[in-house]
Design a protein around this motif. Sequence first.
Motif, PDB file in Angstrom:
ATOM      1  N   ALA A   1      47.362  39.876  61.769  1.00  0.00           N
ATOM      2  CA  ALA A   1      46.758  38.679  62.352  1.00  0.00           C
ATOM      3  C   ALA A   1      45.458  38.333  61.640  1.00  0.00           C
ATOM      4  N   GLN A   2      45.078  37.080  61.773  1.00  0.00           N
ATOM      5  CA  GLN A   2      43.818  36.607  61.220  1.00  0.00           C
ATOM      6  C   GLN A   2      43.005  35.983  62.344  1.00  0.00           C
ATOM      7  N   ILE A   3      41.748  36.389  62.461  1.00  0.00           N
ATOM      8  CA  ILE A   3      40.907  35.898  63.544  1.00  0.00           C
ATOM      9  C   ILE A   3      39.743  35.104  62.960  1.00  0.00           C
ATOM     10  N   PHE A   4      39.567  33.887  63.469  1.00  0.00           N
ATOM     11  CA  PHE A   4      38.441  33.050  63.097  1.00  0.00           C
ATOM     12  C   PHE A   4      37.503  32.947  64.302  1.00  0.00           C
ATOM     13  N   THR A   5      36.255  33.373  64.139  1.00  0.00           N
ATOM     14  CA  THR A   5      35.268  33.248  65.200  1.00  0.00           C
ATOM     15  C   THR A   5      34.356  32.067  64.895  1.00  0.00           C
TER      16      THR A   5
END
Length: 245
Positions: free
Chosen positions: A149-153
Amino acid sequence: MSEDDSLIEEFFSEVNDKYYPQVLEGIDLLDEQRIEEGIEVLSRPLHTIKGVTGFMSGFEPASVFTHKVEDYLKKMQAGEVEHDLMQIALAIESVNTIFMLIEQLRESGSFDKALTDDIESRLSGESQKTGVTDESGINPLEMEQLPDAQIFTLKVNRLYSSEQLKMVEKSLQSINDGQKVLFDFGITMSVGSAFFELIASYSENCDIGITGMNSHCTSTFYSWGFQRYLTEFDSRESFLNNTGV
């Protein structure tokens, strides 16, 4: 049911069935930069909301706030406020906040005063005088790559400007088809519908989740129907569990 309760129920029935559809039409026109038409459509429902909440016990803050939004829209209409993207975004944010405010007052009798104070200061131009940082050119995202997964904050208080959206789009272009993606709203207080539109445009090839939205962001998210393309999660952990990470 008391007379006051009956009045409140009647008011919210009108809001949902009559006023909010008109407001969405007006916001769409503003989003298309058809400023005069948008403000004309918005003027009647906002004027009615201002008047009714002014004599409904406990809803007076909504009347005061709506009056300030009306004043700002009138200045836009008269050409006293420039019709650039940041000002249009502020107008849309302010109108959406009216409905968030009346819902908060209905549910709890209180409201997010810090948010309304912040918007009022920007409507009056005071934020520029007090040295509030202009975040329009700041990269709004911090990326974290996990195995599956890729998480953008989101790292800015507000996300509206075209410069920010270009940065978001550049980050999205790095996503592989079929990848799991989460947007964590972090410190973000409000975003424009254009942000949700942008990330929703990638949902056909990616599984995109959202978490950490406050009530204002949630209102924009659901009122524009973005839940059809993006999934809201209670937490980062629930997203990760759902993806099998």
